[in-house]
Scaffold this motif. Structure first.
Motif, PDB file in Angstrom:
ATOM      1  N   LYS A  79      -0.724   9.249  33.233  1.00 45.68           N
ATOM      2  CA  LYS A  79      -2.122   9.512  32.885  1.00 45.68           C
ATOM      3  C   LYS A  79      -3.001   9.456  34.126  1.00 45.68           C
ATOM      4  O   LYS A  79      -3.952  10.230  34.270  1.00 45.68           O
ATOM      5  CB  LYS A  79      -2.604   8.503  31.842  1.00 45.68           C
ATOM      6  CG  LYS A  79      -2.073   8.775  30.443  1.00 45.68           C
ATOM      7  CD  LYS A  79      -2.879   8.049  29.374  1.00 45.68           C
ATOM      8  CE  LYS A  79      -2.929   6.563  29.598  1.00 45.68           C
ATOM      9  NZ  LYS A  79      -3.621   5.854  28.492  1.00 45.68           N
ATOM     10  N   MET A  80      -2.699   8.528  35.030  1.00 45.77           N
ATOM     11  CA  MET A  80      -3.461   8.435  36.276  1.00 45.77           C
ATOM     12  C   MET A  80      -3.293   9.695  37.108  1.00 45.77           C
ATOM     13  O   MET A  80      -4.269  10.248  37.640  1.00 45.77           O
ATOM     14  CB  MET A  80      -3.008   7.204  37.073  1.00 45.77           C
ATOM     15  CG  MET A  80      -3.614   7.105  38.471  1.00 45.77           C
ATOM     16  SD  MET A  80      -3.134   5.590  39.322  1.00 45.77           S
ATOM     17  CE  MET A  80      -1.343   5.788  39.415  1.00 45.77           C
ATOM     18  N   PHE A  81      -2.060  10.178  37.224  1.00 46.89           N
ATOM     19  CA  PHE A  81      -1.813  11.415  37.971  1.00 46.89           C
ATOM     20  C   PHE A  81      -2.563  12.582  37.330  1.00 46.89           C
ATOM     21  O   PHE A  81      -3.153  13.414  38.024  1.00 46.89           O
ATOM     22  CB  PHE A  81      -0.317  11.717  38.020  1.00 46.89           C
ATOM     23  CG  PHE A  81       0.418  11.014  39.122  1.00 46.89           C
ATOM     24  CD1 PHE A  81       0.280  11.442  40.432  1.00 46.89           C
ATOM     25  CD2 PHE A  81       1.249   9.946  38.858  1.00 46.89           C
ATOM     26  CE1 PHE A  81       0.961  10.805  41.459  1.00 46.89           C
ATOM     27  CE2 PHE A  81       1.928   9.302  39.877  1.00 46.89           C
ATOM     28  CZ  PHE A  81       1.786   9.730  41.183  1.00 46.89           C
ATOM     29  N   TYR A 106      -6.136  16.987  41.800  1.00 43.74           N
ATOM     30  CA  TYR A 106      -7.036  18.123  41.587  1.00 43.74           C
ATOM     31  C   TYR A 106      -6.388  19.453  41.947  1.00 43.74           C
ATOM     32  O   TYR A 106      -6.937  20.516  41.649  1.00 43.74           O
ATOM     33  CB  TYR A 106      -8.321  17.937  42.398  1.00 43.74           C
ATOM     34  CG  TYR A 106      -8.141  17.936  43.895  1.00 43.74           C
ATOM     35  CD1 TYR A 106      -8.141  19.128  44.615  1.00 43.74           C
ATOM     36  CD2 TYR A 106      -7.985  16.733  44.590  1.00 43.74           C
ATOM     37  CE1 TYR A 106      -7.970  19.120  45.982  1.00 43.74           C
ATOM     38  CE2 TYR A 106      -7.820  16.727  45.957  1.00 43.74           C
ATOM     39  CZ  TYR A 106      -7.822  17.921  46.658  1.00 43.74           C
ATOM     40  OH  TYR A 106      -7.653  17.915  48.014  1.00 43.74           O
ATOM     41  N   SER A 107      -5.211  19.423  42.583  1.00 43.79           N
ATOM     42  CA  SER A 107      -4.536  20.673  42.924  1.00 43.79           C
ATOM     43  C   SER A 107      -3.027  20.445  42.919  1.00 43.79           C
ATOM     44  O   SER A 107      -2.429  20.137  43.949  1.00 43.79           O
ATOM     45  CB  SER A 107      -4.996  21.173  44.299  1.00 43.79           C
ATOM     46  OG  SER A 107      -4.384  22.412  44.615  1.00 43.79           O
ATOM     47  N   LEU A 108      -2.404  20.591  41.760  1.00 41.39           N
ATOM     48  CA  LEU A 108      -0.969  20.374  41.627  1.00 41.39           C
ATOM     49  C   LEU A 108      -0.208  21.659  41.940  1.00 41.39           C
ATOM     50  O   LEU A 108      -0.502  22.711  41.380  1.00 41.39           O
ATOM     51  CB  LEU A 108      -0.637  19.923  40.205  1.00 41.39           C
ATOM     52  CG  LEU A 108       0.821  19.530  39.944  1.00 41.39           C
ATOM     53  CD1 LEU A 108       1.175  18.269  40.723  1.00 41.39           C
ATOM     54  CD2 LEU A 108       1.058  19.320  38.456  1.00 41.39           C
ATOM     55  N   LYS A 109       0.762  21.572  42.849  1.00 43.81           N
ATOM     56  CA  LYS A 109       1.539  22.740  43.244  1.00 43.81           C
ATOM     57  C   LYS A 109       2.910  22.790  42.567  1.00 43.81           C
ATOM     58  O   LYS A 109       3.385  23.859  42.196  1.00 43.81           O
ATOM     59  CB  LYS A 109       1.727  22.756  44.771  1.00 43.81           C
ATOM     60  CG  LYS A 109       0.425  22.805  45.559  1.00 43.81           C
ATOM     61  CD  LYS A 109      -0.364  24.057  45.249  1.00 43.81           C
ATOM     62  CE  LYS A 109      -1.634  24.126  46.087  1.00 43.81           C
ATOM     63  NZ  LYS A 109      -2.464  25.306  45.756  1.00 43.81           N
ATOM     64  N   GLY A 143      -5.835  19.617  37.772  1.00 42.81           N
ATOM     65  CA  GLY A 143      -5.082  20.288  38.818  1.00 42.81           C
ATOM     66  C   GLY A 143      -4.012  21.237  38.344  1.00 42.81           C
ATOM     67  O   GLY A 143      -3.392  21.936  39.143  1.00 42.81           O
ATOM     68  N   ILE A 144      -3.763  21.290  37.025  1.00 41.80           N
ATOM     69  CA  ILE A 144      -2.624  22.054  36.515  1.00 41.80           C
ATOM     70  C   ILE A 144      -2.797  23.560  36.675  1.00 41.80           C
ATOM     71  O   ILE A 144      -1.822  24.315  36.735  1.00 41.80           O
ATOM     72  CB  ILE A 144      -2.363  21.696  35.031  1.00 41.80           C
ATOM     73  CG1 ILE A 144      -0.929  22.066  34.617  1.00 41.80           C
ATOM     74  CG2 ILE A 144      -3.385  22.367  34.134  1.00 41.80           C
ATOM     75  CD1 ILE A 144       0.104  21.165  35.212  1.00 41.80           C
ATOM     76  N   CYS A 198      -1.535  13.697  46.133  1.00 44.69           N
ATOM     77  CA  CYS A 198      -0.280  14.289  45.646  1.00 44.69           C
ATOM     78  C   CYS A 198      -0.478  15.749  45.245  1.00 44.69           C
ATOM     79  O   CYS A 198      -1.481  16.111  44.621  1.00 44.69           O
ATOM     80  CB  CYS A 198       0.252  13.507  44.451  1.00 44.69           C
ATOM     81  SG  CYS A 198       0.854  11.866  44.865  1.00 44.69           S
ATOM     82  N   ARG A 199       0.506  16.558  45.607  1.00 46.32           N
ATOM     83  CA  ARG A 199       0.544  17.955  45.183  1.00 46.32           C
ATOM     84  C   ARG A 199       1.811  18.243  44.392  1.00 46.32           C
ATOM     85  O   ARG A 199       2.021  19.348  43.918  1.00 46.32           O
ATOM     86  CB  ARG A 199       0.492  18.889  46.407  1.00 46.32           C
ATOM     87  CG  ARG A 199      -0.771  18.737  47.240  1.00 46.32           C
ATOM     88  CD  ARG A 199      -1.990  19.191  46.462  1.00 46.32           C
ATOM     89  NE  ARG A 199      -3.218  18.962  47.223  1.00 46.32           N
ATOM     90  CZ  ARG A 199      -3.958  17.867  47.143  1.00 46.32           C
ATOM     91  NH1 ARG A 199      -3.588  16.883  46.320  1.00 46.32           N
ATOM     92  NH2 ARG A 199      -5.044  17.727  47.851  1.00 46.32           N
TER      93      ARG A 199
END
Length: 484
Positions: free
Chosen positions: A144-146, A151-154, A174-175, A104-105
Motif C-alpha cells: 500500500k505504501m508503494f 509516482y512513475s512505475l516502469k 504511478g501505474i 522506486c521505479r
C-alpha cells in the motif's frame, strides 16, 4: 582548495554506474551530495541488489531492506502492525533521511513476499496471529505504501502467491507509466480489468500460464496495448492457446521468448510476427515440433538472434529455416549436436557474430569450416571433454582459422581428464599477441592446475587476454520470477 562538480554533472556520471551497485554503494559514504544522487539510482530497483552479496548473506540483506521499508511506513501502518504484536527494528530512531520508496521505479511483489518471509522465518508470532497472517499484514502495508508513493512505475513483477495480495489501482498514481509487466495468468480478474483501463503502453510483457481466473480480462488487456515489442510466454502445466487471438494483432513484436514442457503448445502464430529480431524457442519434453516446419518459407528479414536451448526441432526443419533466414542472423544458439545442422550454419549463416553449437568428438573439420565461412564471427562457445572435441583441438583450430574480428572464446569442460596441458595453453595464447582475447572457462577445472593459472595470469598481465571462470547456467541467463 577542492573543486566540487555540479550536481547535474555528478548525476550524469552516476547514471553510467547504474549497473555497478557496489560502486554506487561506496558513493553513498562520500558526502551528502553524492549520497543524495546515488541513493536515488540505487533505489530505482532495490530488488536487483548485488547477487553475490545476497548469496553470501541473504538474511542480513533481506532484514536491512525490510527495516528501511518499515521506517518509511506511515504512522497508521506502524500502529496497525504494532497493535497486532508486529515490531520491526529500524536503522535509527530518527526519521529516514530520504523517502526511499518514492525513488522506486520497479515493484516486485514476489521479492517483497520473499523478504518478509525470510526476515520472519525464525520469529514465531507473539499473539494469536498465524505466521501467514502476520506476514500478510506486513506485506500488505508495504505494498500500500508503494502504491501511494511511486509516482512513475516502469516495471511490475506480480505473480500469484499464497498471500493473495490485491492492488488498489485507483490509488496508484504511478501505474499509468508502466512499460514492463511480468505476471501469471491466474491473477484475480480485477487486476487485469483495472490495469486495462489505465495502462496502454506496455512494451515488455511476460506471462506464466496456469489455470485461468481472468481469461477475458487478460485478453482485453493484451489487445489494448499499443506498443508491445517484447513478449515472453511460459507454460508448464497449461496452455497459452486461448489468448492467441489477442497476440496476433501485435505484428510489431520484435522479441519473442517461448518456454514450455511440451510440443503440444501452439506456436504457429510466430509466422505472423515477421518483424521479429530475437526468437528464443525453449522446450523440455517435445518430440519433433512439427509446427516449426511451417517457418521454413517465412521470411524473417529482421531476425538477428535465434536461440534453441534444450530440445531442438528436427534438424532438417532448422536447416530449412536457416536456408531462408540464416543470412540475417548475428547470433545463433542450439544444444543440438547434429553434423549436418552444424555444416548448414557454415553454409547459410555468413554474418554470424556469436555462436554456440555442440561439436562431437572428431568434428574439428566442421569447426574449421564454420570459422572459415562465418567471416564476421566474434565469439564462440564450445563444449569440450568426453564425447566432444578436446580442449587442445579447439585451441589449435581457433588459433589457425579464427576470422579477423574474433575476440571471445568460451569453453565448457565436464571432463577433468581433458584439461589442456600448460604447454598447449601457452602456444594458444602466443597466437593472440597481436590482438586481444576475452577468454572464459567453465566448471573451474582449469584453476585446479597452478601451472595453467600461472600462464593465464601471465598473458592477462601482458594485456593479451581477459579471463573469467563461469558456469554454464550463467550463460544467456534469463530473469525468471516464479509464483509461490
Amino acid at each position: 582548495m577542492t573543486c566540487q562538480l555540479p550536481s547535474d554533472c555528478l548525476n550524469e556520471i552516476f547514471e553510467c554506474l547504474e549497473e555497478d551497485t557496489l560502486t554506487l554503494h561506496s558513493c553513498l559514504l562520500t558526502n551528502r551530495l553524492w549520497c543524495g544522487i546515488s541513493v536515488r539510482i540505487l533505489w530505482r530497483n532495490i530488488w536487483d541488489f548485488n547477487k553475490s552479496s545476497y548469496q553470501q548473506n541473504p538474511f542480513r540483506i533481506d532484514s536491512s531492506i525490510l527495516s528501511i521499508l518499515y521506517a518509511c511506513l506511515p504512522n497508521e501502518s506502524k500502529e496497525l502492525l504494532q497493535k497486532n504484536g508486529i515490531f520491526i527494528s529500524t536503522p535509527t530512531a530518527k526519521k529516514p533521511l530520504f523517502n526511499y520508496v518514492a525513488f522506486c521505479r520497479v515493484l516486485s511483489v514476489r521479492d517483497i513476499c520473499r523478504i518478509v518471509d525470510n526476515a520472519f522465518k525464525h520469529k514465531p508470532p507473539h499473539n494469536s496471529l498465524s505466521l501467514e497472517d502476520r506476514n500478510y499484514l506486513v506485506i500488505n502495508e508495504i505494498i500500500k505504501m508503494f502504491e501511494k508513493q511511486i509516482y512513475s512505475l516502469k516495471k511490475l513483477f506480480y505473480y500469484n502467491n499464497h498471500y493473495h495480495i490485491n492492488y488498489s489501482f485507483p490509488y496508484f498514481p504511478g501505474i499509468r507509466n508502466l512499460s514492463e509487466l511480468h505476471c501469471s495468468s491466474n491473477l484475480p480478474s480485477n487486476f487485469f480489468y483495472q490495469l486495462a483501463q489505465l495502462c496502454h503502453n506496455i512494451q515488455t510483457l511476460s506471462i506464466d500460464f496456469h489455470n485461468y481466473e481472468a481469461l477475458n480480462e487478460l485478453k482485453e488487456f493484451i489487445s489494448l496495448q499499443d506498443n508491445l515489442k517484447s513478449l515472453t510466454l511460459s507454460a508448464y502445466d497449461a496452455s497459452w492457446e486461448s489468448i492467441l487471438p489477442s497476440i496476433k494483432n501485435h505484428s510489431n513484436i520484435t522479441r519473442l521468448h517461448l518456454y514450455g514442457d511440451s510440443d503440444k503448445l501452439p506456436f504457429s502464430f510466430v509466422s505472423l510476427l515477421t518483424n521479429l529480431q530475437e526468437f528464443i524457442f525453449s522446450f523440455f519434453n517435445g518430440s519433433t515440433f512439427e509446427e516449426f516446419n511451417m517457418f521454413q518459407h517465412i521470411n524473417f528479414s529482421k531476425l538477428h538472434t535465434l536461440k534453441i536451448p534444450y530440445q531442438c526441432p528436427k534438424p532438417e526443419y532448422v536447416m530449412k529455416f536457416l536456408e531462408n533466414n540464416g543470412k540475417y542472423l548475428k547470433k545463433f544458439h542450439t544444444d543440438e549436436n547434429d553434423e549436418t545442422l552444424s555444416l548448414s550454419i557454415a553454409k547459410f549463416c555468413p554474418n554470424l557474430r556469436n555462436l554456440f553449437v555442440i561439436f562431437n568428438s572428431g568434428e574439428t573439420d566442421i569447426l574449421k569450416t564454420i570459422l572459415l565461412n562465418c567471416c564476421q564471427l566474434e565469439s564462440i562457445k564450445i563444449w569440450c571433454g568426453e564425447g566432444y572435441l578436446t580442449e587442445n583441438e579447439v585451441y589449435e583450430t581457433v588459433a589457425d582459422y579464427a576470422p579477423p574480428n574474433f575476440c571471445e572464446l568460451k569453453l565448457f569442460n565436464e571432463s577433468y581428464s581433458d584439461v589442456v596441458s600448460p604447454d598447449e595453453l601457452e602456444c594458444f595464447f602466443i597466437t593472440w599477441k597481436n590482438r586481444k582475447l576475452n577468454y572464459y572457462y567453465g566448471y573451474n577445472y582449469l584453476i585446479d592446475d597452478k601451472e595453467n593459472m600461472r600462464i593465464i595470469e601471465k598473458y592477462v598481465n601482458l594485456g593479451v587476454a581477459k579471463y573469467e571462470t563461469i558456469g554454464y547456467e550463467e550463460e544467456d541467463k534469463e530473469e525468471y520470477y516464479y509464483y509461490y
